[in-house]
Design a protein around this motif. Sequence first.
Motif, PDB file in Angstrom:
ATOM      1  N   SER A  52       0.828  -1.210   0.000  1.00 51.63           N
ATOM      2  CA  SER A  52       0.000   0.000   0.000  1.00 51.63           C
ATOM      3  C   SER A  52       0.861   1.258   0.000  1.00 51.63           C
ATOM      4  CB  SER A  52      -0.917   0.019   1.222  1.00 51.63           C
ATOM      5  OG  SER A  52      -1.766  -1.084   1.227  1.00 51.63           O
ATOM      6  N   LEU A  53       1.908   1.261   0.791  1.00 47.94           N
ATOM      7  CA  LEU A  53       2.784   2.429   0.849  1.00 47.94           C
ATOM      8  C   LEU A  53       3.529   2.632  -0.465  1.00 47.94           C
ATOM      9  CD1 LEU A  53       4.113   2.112   4.490  1.00 47.94           C
ATOM     10  CD2 LEU A  53       2.387   3.716   3.600  1.00 47.94           C
ATOM     11  N   LEU A  54       3.879   1.558  -1.127  1.00 42.95           N
ATOM     12  CA  LEU A  54       4.513   1.675  -2.444  1.00 42.95           C
ATOM     13  C   LEU A  54       3.523   2.239  -3.463  1.00 42.95           C
ATOM     14  CD1 LEU A  54       6.958   1.353  -4.214  1.00 42.95           C
ATOM     15  CD2 LEU A  54       6.415  -1.080  -4.455  1.00 42.95           C
ATOM     16  N   VAL A  55       2.275   1.796  -3.412  1.00 40.56           N
ATOM     17  CA  VAL A  55       1.246   2.336  -4.304  1.00 40.56           C
ATOM     18  C   VAL A  55       1.035   3.823  -4.025  1.00 40.56           C
ATOM     19  CG1 VAL A  55      -1.225   2.262  -4.843  1.00 40.56           C
ATOM     20  CG2 VAL A  55       0.089   0.136  -4.744  1.00 40.56           C
ATOM     21  N   VAL A  56       0.968   4.210  -2.756  1.00 42.63           N
ATOM     22  CA  VAL A  56       0.850   5.630  -2.402  1.00 42.63           C
ATOM     23  C   VAL A  56       2.003   6.412  -3.019  1.00 42.63           C
ATOM     24  CG1 VAL A  56       1.045   7.293  -0.486  1.00 42.63           C
ATOM     25  CG2 VAL A  56      -0.505   5.322  -0.296  1.00 42.63           C
ATOM     26  N   SER A  57       3.226   5.933  -2.837  1.00 41.09           N
ATOM     27  CA  SER A  57       4.402   6.630  -3.373  1.00 41.09           C
ATOM     28  C   SER A  57       4.329   6.791  -4.881  1.00 41.09           C
ATOM     29  CB  SER A  57       5.685   5.870  -3.013  1.00 41.09           C
ATOM     30  OG  SER A  57       5.882   5.870  -1.636  1.00 41.09           O
ATOM     31  N   GLU A  58       3.953   5.736  -5.573  1.00 42.84           N
ATOM     32  CA  GLU A  58       3.910   5.788  -7.038  1.00 42.84           C
ATOM     33  C   GLU A  58       2.828   6.735  -7.540  1.00 42.84           C
ATOM     34  OE1 GLU A  58       6.175   4.669  -8.976  1.00 42.84           O
ATOM     35  OE2 GLU A  58       7.243   3.507  -7.460  1.00 42.84           O
ATOM     36  N   LEU A  59       1.631   6.674  -6.953  1.00 39.12           N
ATOM     37  CA  LEU A  59       0.544   7.539  -7.414  1.00 39.12           C
ATOM     38  C   LEU A  59       0.806   9.003  -7.077  1.00 39.12           C
ATOM     39  CD1 LEU A  59      -2.639   5.380  -6.685  1.00 39.12           C
ATOM     40  CD2 LEU A  59      -1.412   5.672  -8.849  1.00 39.12           C
ATOM     41  N   VAL A  60       1.367   9.268  -5.904  1.00 41.64           N
ATOM     42  CA  VAL A  60       1.686  10.644  -5.525  1.00 41.64           C
ATOM     43  C   VAL A  60       2.812  11.187  -6.406  1.00 41.64           C
ATOM     44  CG1 VAL A  60       2.626  12.099  -3.677  1.00 41.64           C
ATOM     45  CG2 VAL A  60       0.791  10.478  -3.183  1.00 41.64           C
ATOM     46  N   THR A  61       3.829  10.382  -6.656  1.00 36.46           N
ATOM     47  CA  THR A  61       4.920  10.807  -7.534  1.00 36.46           C
ATOM     48  C   THR A  61       4.386  11.155  -8.913  1.00 36.46           C
ATOM     49  OG1 THR A  61       6.553   9.490  -6.351  1.00 36.46           O
ATOM     50  CG2 THR A  61       7.090  10.093  -8.619  1.00 36.46           C
ATOM     51  N   ASN A  62       3.502  10.316  -9.437  1.00 39.48           N
ATOM     52  CA  ASN A  62       2.909  10.570 -10.751  1.00 39.48           C
ATOM     53  C   ASN A  62       2.209  11.930 -10.773  1.00 39.48           C
ATOM     54  OD1 ASN A  62       1.981   9.490 -13.467  1.00 39.48           O
ATOM     55  ND2 ASN A  62       0.050  10.058 -12.489  1.00 39.48           N
ATOM     56  N   ALA A  63       1.447  12.230  -9.730  1.00 37.45           N
ATOM     57  CA  ALA A  63       0.725  13.505  -9.678  1.00 37.45           C
ATOM     58  C   ALA A  63       1.672  14.699  -9.620  1.00 37.45           C
ATOM     59  CB  ALA A  63      -0.219  13.527  -8.477  1.00 37.45           C
ATOM     60  N   ILE A  64       2.755  14.552  -8.881  1.00 37.90           N
ATOM     61  CA  ILE A  64       3.703  15.669  -8.750  1.00 37.90           C
ATOM     62  C   ILE A  64       4.512  15.864 -10.028  1.00 37.90           C
ATOM     63  CG2 ILE A  64       5.798  16.444  -7.551  1.00 37.90           C
ATOM     64  CD1 ILE A  64       4.596  15.185  -5.005  1.00 37.90           C
ATOM     65  N   VAL A  65       4.952  14.772 -10.637  1.00 33.78           N
ATOM     66  CA  VAL A  65       5.843  14.860 -11.796  1.00 33.78           C
ATOM     67  C   VAL A  65       5.095  15.134 -13.099  1.00 33.78           C
ATOM     68  CG1 VAL A  65       7.485  13.534 -13.205  1.00 33.78           C
ATOM     69  CG2 VAL A  65       7.602  13.413 -10.720  1.00 33.78           C
ATOM     70  N   HIS A  66       3.925  14.543 -13.268  1.00 31.26           N
ATOM     71  CA  HIS A  66       3.263  14.565 -14.570  1.00 31.26           C
ATOM     72  C   HIS A  66       1.991  15.397 -14.648  1.00 31.26           C
ATOM     73  CE1 HIS A  66       6.025  11.500 -15.890  1.00 31.26           C
ATOM     74  NE2 HIS A  66       5.711  10.765 -14.840  1.00 31.26           N
ATOM     75  N   ALA A  67       1.507  15.911 -13.531  1.00 33.92           N
ATOM     76  CA  ALA A  67       0.220  16.599 -13.556  1.00 33.92           C
ATOM     77  C   ALA A  67       0.319  17.990 -12.956  1.00 33.92           C
ATOM     78  CB  ALA A  67      -0.817  15.778 -12.792  1.00 33.92           C
ATOM     79  N   ARG A  68      -0.742  18.733 -13.166  1.00 33.50           N
ATOM     80  CA  ARG A  68      -0.839  20.073 -12.598  1.00 33.50           C
ATOM     81  C   ARG A  68      -1.440  19.990 -11.192  1.00 33.50           C
ATOM     82  NH1 ARG A  68      -4.781  22.524 -16.437  1.00 33.50           N
ATOM     83  NH2 ARG A  68      -5.297  20.343 -16.602  1.00 33.50           N
ATOM     84  N   PRO A  69      -0.994  20.874 -10.294  1.00 29.08           N
ATOM     85  CA  PRO A  69      -1.609  20.931  -8.969  1.00 29.08           C
ATOM     86  C   PRO A  69      -2.993  21.572  -9.090  1.00 29.08           C
ATOM     87  CG  PRO A  69       0.206  22.504  -9.149  1.00 29.08           C
ATOM     88  CD  PRO A  69       0.127  21.777 -10.450  1.00 29.08           C
ATOM     89  N   PRO A  70      -3.820  21.445  -8.096  1.00 29.56           N
ATOM     90  CA  PRO A  70      -3.574  20.775  -6.823  1.00 29.56           C
ATOM     91  C   PRO A  70      -3.792  19.272  -6.925  1.00 29.56           C
ATOM     92  CG  PRO A  70      -5.765  21.699  -6.800  1.00 29.56           C
ATOM     93  CD  PRO A  70      -5.151  22.085  -8.128  1.00 29.56           C
TER      94      PRO A  70
END
Length: 141
Positions: free
Chosen positions: A50-68
């Motif tokens: 679960s923590l690895l999935v959290v890391s991957e999905l959050v990283t994707n949002a920060i690197v590839h998407a616009r905030p928020p």
Amino acid sequence: MVAQLNTLLRAAHEHVCPVPPVAGAVSAVRRRAAALLAEWNVCPEIVEDSLLVVSELVTNAIVHARPPAELRLSWVRGDHPATLRVEVTDAGPDPAVGATRAGIDPDEHGRGEAIVHALATRHGIRVSPGRVTRWAELVAS
């Protein structure tokens, strides 16, 4: 009567956490998620995945998407099976990302989606105007 008992037997927890578009956000969000999973007594068999999935999905949002962006964790346990749902919602793809990808080492990026697919029982993407939500569910046996 049975419906009332089923409702009483289910225990549900939910938490929403903003994801700041700054360096160090992934580790901070992961630490917060780890604390919540411990507080909720999430089955140890799915915590690391679960923590690895959290890391991957959050990283994707920060690197590839616009905030928020925001992380939503939902833990439902009861009769069977206990399920942790991880959702990360962002403002959609960042058009500038395509221009900067030329200098990125493919050995260092691009495996997050495959990791999520391998670890999750179910996963998907919901797209609505101005929002993209990537989600994954991990089911405890």
